[in-house]
Design an enzyme around this catalytic site. Structure first.
Site, short mmCIF file in Angstrom:
data_model
loop_
_atom_site.label_atom_id
_atom_site.label_comp_id
_atom_site.label_asym_id
_atom_site.label_seq_id
_atom_site.Cartn_x
_atom_site.Cartn_y
_atom_site.Cartn_z
N TRP A 3 -22.40 -72.56 25.29
CA TRP A 3 -22.81 -71.36 24.57
C TRP A 3 -21.85 -71.06 23.41
O TRP A 3 -21.54 -71.94 22.62
CB TRP A 3 -22.96 -70.18 25.54
CG TRP A 3 -24.06 -70.38 26.54
CD1 TRP A 3 -23.93 -70.72 27.85
CD2 TRP A 3 -25.49 -70.31 26.30
NE1 TRP A 3 -25.17 -70.85 28.45
CE2 TRP A 3 -26.14 -70.59 27.52
CE3 TRP A 3 -26.27 -70.01 25.19
CZ2 TRP A 3 -27.53 -70.59 27.66
CZ3 TRP A 3 -27.65 -70.02 25.32
CH2 TRP A 3 -28.27 -70.30 26.54
N SER A 4 -21.35 -69.85 23.30
CA SER A 4 -20.60 -69.46 22.10
C SER A 4 -19.21 -70.06 22.01
O SER A 4 -18.55 -69.91 20.97
CB SER A 4 -20.52 -67.94 22.00
OG SER A 4 -21.76 -67.41 21.61
N THR A 5 -18.74 -70.72 23.03
CA THR A 5 -17.51 -71.50 22.86
C THR A 5 -17.72 -72.56 21.80
O THR A 5 -16.76 -73.10 21.24
CB THR A 5 -17.09 -72.10 24.22
OG1 THR A 5 -16.89 -71.02 25.15
CG2 THR A 5 -15.79 -72.88 24.13
N LYS A 62 -18.72 -71.91 18.89
CA LYS A 62 -18.45 -71.33 17.57
C LYS A 62 -17.11 -71.78 17.00
O LYS A 62 -16.96 -71.91 15.78
CB LYS A 62 -18.52 -69.80 17.65
CG LYS A 62 -19.95 -69.26 17.83
CD LYS A 62 -19.96 -67.74 17.84
CE LYS A 62 -21.38 -67.17 17.83
NZ LYS A 62 -22.11 -67.37 19.09
N TYR A 88 -21.20 -58.88 16.28
CA TYR A 88 -21.35 -60.24 16.79
C TYR A 88 -22.65 -60.90 16.35
O TYR A 88 -23.74 -60.41 16.62
CB TYR A 88 -21.27 -60.21 18.31
CG TYR A 88 -21.08 -61.57 18.94
CD1 TYR A 88 -20.04 -62.39 18.56
CD2 TYR A 88 -21.93 -62.00 19.95
CE1 TYR A 88 -19.84 -63.62 19.15
CE2 TYR A 88 -21.74 -63.23 20.55
CZ TYR A 88 -20.71 -64.03 20.15
OH TYR A 88 -20.51 -65.26 20.73
#
Length: 389
Positions: A72-74, A76, A162
């Site tokens: 997921w957002s890791t 980014k 976010y």
């Protein structure tokens, strides 16, 4: 399956970091971990490389050394790394207007939005104003064209909010305009391929057999499904529920076959630790540095503390973003050093770097918790790491 049936923990852990192993094992016993891995590098040496549990909800596939999982957002942080590499090479000015590289982006009053605003979730484009389907999300051209045409939710540059899904398309399209490559291909060509880092944006079909099954903790709250209506009244809904995605979507071939750079990176804990170590100027885990010291320092250049306009209701405190990462700050999300940094992924995963301590950490898992950030399993590992330093 009971958490007491968890497969044993495997791998290596230096005696000095026995507390990390203990916390990892406790996650299975006490915090309903299903399958997971954690890796820690200190001063260029990998001191923790552990994995255990199950790669599927049914408990038939043990989590292996090379099991991959959607983080997921890791994801980014690695996307931001692409932009910082281009900046470090003099090809991208983080203080230039986005429209200098992406002319269509100047529409709807966005001509003064800077590249740094994209990296720090300050562009005001947390989500699209019109309903955006999953199929449209899978279409890079459709999504970036809509983002270029839309108006910001708030005045760009003034506050962070976010950008859960749009972040990867915004930063990724700038990477594409400058380099000619989508961020997944750029990352593979410039970083993960040459350095042998087991991470990709999306997942090649040939690697699907290594992928863990994500398990969502519960159905999304009914109010988050309001994005399916014809009206999106808030930036929060636009960011988090337009479209609404979760484990069911991320386990599909369709999700893995495309690039959603903010949310569908797949990798091991070792890979996450290596990539965040690069962002921190600590090398890739084998001593090879990728960013100059100046570029690595810029990654954690604070952009202003504030109550996040999208996540604020879920955070009882102000937070601060650098250029693509969250700063640990007074909350200590990434350890006691307020200038340490990292990024969490929906449900629990995490990458962090602390340049002063010479530390990077990667944690990946498949049973998702309900939190966007600071999941208890991650906090237990981070606390254990710092207790050993």
């Amino acid at each position: 399956m009971s958490t007491h049936d968890a497969a044993p923990v495997h791998g290596h852990c230096d005696a000095r970091f026995a507390a990390v192993r203990a916390a990892f094992e406790e996650n299975f016993r006490e915090r309903r971990e299903l399958g997971a891995a954690v890796a820690v590098t200190v001063d260029g040496v990998r001191v923790v490389d552990l994995w255990g549990g199950w790669a599927d909800e049914a408990g038939r596939r043990p989590w292996g050394r090379d099991t991959l999982v959607n983080v997921w957002s890791t994801s980014k942080g690695p996307v931001a790394l692409c932009a910082h590499l281009l900046s470090d090479r003099g090809l991208l000015d983080l203080d230039a207007p986005v429209a200098e590289y992406w002319p269509e982006f100047a529409a709807a009053g966005k001509e003064k939005v800077l590249v740094r605003h994209l990296l720090s979730h300050r562009a005001g484009l947390a989500g699209l104003r019109e309903p955006h389907s999953l199929e449209q999300l899978y279409d890079w051209e459709v999504t970036t064209r809509r983002l270029a045409a839309t108006a910001p939710w708030w005045e760009p540059g003034t506050r962070s909010g976010y950008h859960a899904l749009t972040y990867g398309f915004l930063v990724g399209e700038v990477v594409r305009r400058v380099s000619g490559l989508l961020p997944g291909a750029f990352l593979r060509q410039e970083v993960t391929g040459p350095l042998g880092i087991d991470f990709s944006i999306g997942l090649p079909a040939t690697e699907a057999g290594r992928a863990a099954e994500l398990v969502h903790p519960r159905a999304a709250p009914p109010e988050d499904r309001a994005a399916s209506s014809a009206r999106l009244p808030t930036a929060r809904l636009a960011s988090l529920a337009n479209p609404l995605v979760g484990a069911a979507e991320a386990n599909t071939e369709a999700w893995r076959a495309v690039e959603i750079p903010a949310a569908n990176g797949h990798g091991t804990a070792r890979a996450v630790a290596a990539l965040y170590g690069i962002l921190g100027g600590l090398g890739s885990g084998d001593g090879r540095r990728v960013l100059s010291p100046e570029a690595a320092e810029r990654v954690r250049e604070g952009q202003g503390s504030c109550r996040d306009l999208v996540l604020g209701a879920g955070f009882p405190h102000d937070t601060e973003l650098g250029l693509g990462v969250w700063l640990s700050g007074p909350n200590g999300s990434y350890g006691p050093n307020p200038r340490a940094f990292g990024h969490d992924g929906f449900g629990g995963s995490c990458g962090l770097a602390d340049p002063e301590a010479g530390v990077s950490l990667g944690y990946v898992m498949n049973r998702m918790g309900p939190r966007v950030a600071d999941e208890p399993r991650k906090r237990a590992l981070v606390d254990a790491l710092y207790s050993a330093l």
